[in-house]
Design a protein around this motif. Structure first.
Motif, short mmCIF file in Angstrom:
data_model
loop_
_atom_site.label_atom_id
_atom_site.label_comp_id
_atom_site.label_asym_id
_atom_site.label_seq_id
_atom_site.Cartn_x
_atom_site.Cartn_y
_atom_site.Cartn_z
N GLY A 1 0.77 -1.24 0.00
CA GLY A 1 0.00 0.00 0.00
C GLY A 1 0.79 1.28 0.00
N GLY A 2 2.11 1.19 -0.11
CA GLY A 2 2.93 2.39 -0.15
C GLY A 2 2.84 3.10 -1.48
N SER A 3 3.34 4.32 -1.52
CA SER A 3 3.28 5.12 -2.74
C SER A 3 4.67 5.33 -3.33
CB SER A 3 2.66 6.49 -2.44
OG SER A 3 2.73 7.34 -3.58
N LEU A 4 4.76 5.19 -4.62
CA LEU A 4 5.98 5.59 -5.32
C LEU A 4 6.22 7.07 -5.08
CD1 LEU A 4 5.34 3.62 -8.62
CD2 LEU A 4 7.33 3.29 -7.13
N ALA A 5 7.48 7.46 -5.02
CA ALA A 5 7.92 8.85 -4.82
C ALA A 5 7.77 9.35 -3.39
CB ALA A 5 7.21 9.81 -5.78
N ARG A 6 7.22 8.53 -2.47
CA ARG A 6 7.10 9.00 -1.08
C ARG A 6 8.46 9.17 -0.45
NH1 ARG A 6 7.72 11.22 2.58
NH2 ARG A 6 6.64 11.33 4.60
N THR A 7 9.38 8.26 -0.73
CA THR A 7 10.72 8.34 -0.16
C THR A 7 11.41 9.63 -0.59
OG1 THR A 7 10.88 5.93 -0.21
CG2 THR A 7 12.94 7.16 0.03
N GLN A 8 11.23 10.02 -1.82
CA GLN A 8 11.90 11.18 -2.37
C GLN A 8 11.18 12.49 -2.07
OE1 GLN A 8 10.98 8.46 -4.02
NE2 GLN A 8 12.74 7.55 -5.04
N ALA A 9 9.93 12.42 -1.63
CA ALA A 9 9.03 13.56 -1.66
C ALA A 9 9.50 14.79 -0.88
CB ALA A 9 7.65 13.14 -1.17
N GLU B 1 3.38 10.13 -12.06
CA GLU B 1 2.11 10.74 -11.68
C GLU B 1 2.22 11.40 -10.30
OE1 GLU B 1 -1.72 8.43 -13.23
OE2 GLU B 1 -0.23 7.03 -12.43
N VAL B 2 2.81 10.68 -9.36
CA VAL B 2 2.93 11.22 -8.00
C VAL B 2 3.87 12.42 -7.99
CG1 VAL B 2 3.61 10.73 -5.61
CG2 VAL B 2 2.47 8.96 -6.97
N ASP B 3 4.98 12.31 -8.69
CA ASP B 3 5.95 13.41 -8.73
C ASP B 3 5.34 14.65 -9.37
OD1 ASP B 3 8.47 14.59 -8.27
OD2 ASP B 3 9.14 14.11 -10.29
N GLU B 4 4.54 14.44 -10.40
CA GLU B 4 3.89 15.58 -11.06
C GLU B 4 2.91 16.27 -10.11
OE1 GLU B 4 1.09 16.54 -15.00
OE2 GLU B 4 1.83 14.50 -14.63
N LYS B 5 2.14 15.46 -9.35
CA LYS B 5 1.20 16.03 -8.38
C LYS B 5 1.97 16.76 -7.28
CE LYS B 5 -2.22 12.34 -9.11
NZ LYS B 5 -3.26 13.11 -9.78
N LEU B 6 3.09 16.15 -6.82
CA LEU B 6 3.93 16.78 -5.81
C LEU B 6 4.44 18.14 -6.29
CD1 LEU B 6 5.73 16.93 -3.25
CD2 LEU B 6 7.41 15.53 -4.50
N HIS B 7 4.95 18.17 -7.50
CA HIS B 7 5.49 19.42 -8.05
C HIS B 7 4.40 20.48 -8.11
CE1 HIS B 7 7.06 22.11 -11.33
NE2 HIS B 7 8.10 22.05 -10.52
N GLY B 8 3.21 20.08 -8.55
CA GLY B 8 2.09 21.02 -8.61
C GLY B 8 1.71 21.56 -7.24
N ILE B 9 1.72 20.68 -6.23
CA ILE B 9 1.39 21.10 -4.87
C ILE B 9 2.42 22.10 -4.36
CG2 ILE B 9 1.29 20.31 -2.46
CD1 ILE B 9 0.00 17.71 -3.55
#
Length: 450
Positions: free
Chosen positions: A205-213, A399-407
């Motif tokens: 259930g973990g998310s890709l890019a969480r470690t780097q976020a 997808e996650v990184d793109e959302k992170l960048h937008g946030i």
């Protein structure tokens, strides 16, 4: 009205100090945040009448508990556990767990209070909380860490849930610890509530890019701040303190954007590499071998190692990004940093600069990215992990990184605009406090006296 509001704020600060004696870190963040909110309270007297500040500085719930466990020698050890559920006006409590010998109620409350505003800034429906223990994972076997985590969760499980309180990792709590904590939660509750913890492994259930976020998010924010000033991080010399998860991925993203990172540190000392930090080597030493940073200079003779991590602030750099721990930059460090020609500081850790250091940077015209805004990428991606768990989906890294960048871009814009609206253009510290506060205050007003 101005004098009255200032007096009201000063009284709230004094009351906090009296009610919470000896909690210096908590006092520090209360003073820093509340004094910056005076213009907002003057413009919105309804906040004063509703006693929003008095309610905001008092946690909704403070939990302290005993954590007994048995080490590999068969000896009983006892640690202290904490969970402070600070404010749930805009969503379930969200904030990390820190395992470190320095952890006490003051540090957890300071972190929890900061988390309220940080989480608000993300634009996502999450409230503020924090927790942890004075347990030290360093030098412990996997078996000992598992036993501690299981004992810790045996109490914590009563107070958390996907729609109540969703802890994550912090200093001393990485994927290994989250795994042990989640395994015990699942065992006790007989439920696969994946959304109860974030920072989980990808297999459950973990998310890709969480470690780097968090590290990526800091650089995204700093880059936006530099763009606003007509600059860019490309080609700049950068010093990044720390050698943990946040620092490593801040280095990675800074290097990807063309910066030259020349120094890092851990609690024992710092390394200087004028050729630029060899990040894969740092990751090998810190993430895989779990050794001290001085090993870097052994394997790369052109680099230099210096005992004591304070000296890292004497290294000349265009941009400085403290990612280690609270109050690592004091006023004297700030003066050295300014004298060395630094023009931007990005706060990667939580409250890495003392209040005096922050004010000195602002007085000298240094661009300052405050931690509430700059390091919000981690919790933002944790909230995205919660979303994926609720939907039973797994998004791609991109997808996650793109959302992170937008946030992070939106956080910068909201911070910038709030500072400008209240007459503090360019002061992102005040802007972050104001933008984060207004959303929480309005939610509290709408929900009545609770």
């Amino acid at each position: 009205m101005e004098k009255n509001v200032k007096q009201i704020v000063e009284q709230v600060i004094k009351d906090v100090e009296v009610k919470n004696p000896g909690q210096s870190e908590f006092h520090q963040t209360i003073e820093e945040v509340l004094t910056s909110l005076i213009p907002v309270l003057e413009k919105n007297p309804a906040y004063v009448d509703a006693k929003i500040l008095d309610r905001l500085v008092e946690p909704e719930r403070q939990i302290m508990f005993r954590v007994p466990w048995v080490d590999d020698k068969g000896e009983i050890q006892v640690n202290r556990g904490f969970r402070v559920q600070f404010n749930s006006a805009i969503g379930p409590y969200k904030g990390g767990l820190r395992f470190h010998p320095s952890v006490n109620l003051s540090i957890i409350k300071f972190l929890g209070f900061e988390q309220i505003f940080k989480n608000s800034l993300t634009g996502l429906p999450i409230g503020g909380g924090k927790g942890g223990s004075d347990f030290d994972p360093k030098g412990k076997s996997d078996n000992e860490i598992m036993k501690f985590c299981q004992s810790f969760m045996t109490e914590l499980y009563r107070h958390i849930g996907p729609n109540v309180d969703v802890p994550a990792g912090d200093i001393g709590v990485g994927g290994r610890e989250i795994g042990y904590l989640y395994g015990q939660y699942k065992r006790i509750r007989n439920a696969n509530d994946q959304g109860v913890l974030t920072g989980k492994g990808l297999t459950y259930g973990g998310s890709l890019a969480r470690t780097q976020a968090t590290g990526f998010g800091i650089i995204y924010f700093v880059e936006e701040m530099l763009k606003e000033a007509g600059k860019t991080i490309n080609g700049q010399t950068v010093v990044i303190s720390g050698a943990g998860n946040v620092a490593i991925y801040a280095v990675k993203k800074a290097q990807e954007l063309g910066a030259k990172v020349v120094a890092m540190c851990d609690s024992s000392g710092y390394i200087f590499d004028e050729d630029g930090i060899d990040l894969p080597l740092v990751q090998q030493i810190k993430e895989i071998e779990r050794k001290r940073i001085k090993e870097y200079a052994v394997r790369k003779p052109s680099a230099k190692y210096f005992e004591g991590n304070k000296g890292i602030w004497t290294v000349k750099a265009d941009v400085v990004i403290p990612c280690a721990t609270q109050n690592e930059i004091d006023l004297n460090d700030a003066k050295i940093i300014v004298e060395n020609g630094t023009f931007a500081v990005g706060e990667g850790a939580n409250m890495p600069c003392t209040n005096e250091a922050e004010q000195y940077f602002l007085e000298k015209g240094i661009l300052l990215a405050p931690s509430k805004a700059a390091n919000a990428g981690g919790v933002a991606t944790s909230a995205l992990e919660m979303t994926q768990n609720s939907m039973r989906l797994s998004w791609s890294f991109e997808e996650v990184d793109e959302k992170l960048h937008g946030i992070m871009v939106n956080i910068f814009k909201n911070t910038r605009d709030a500072a400008k609206e209240y007459g503090f253009e360019g002061n992102y510290l005040v802007g972050a406090n104001i933008a984060g506060f207004i959303k929480v205050a309005d939610a509290m007003m709408a929900q009545g006296i609770v």
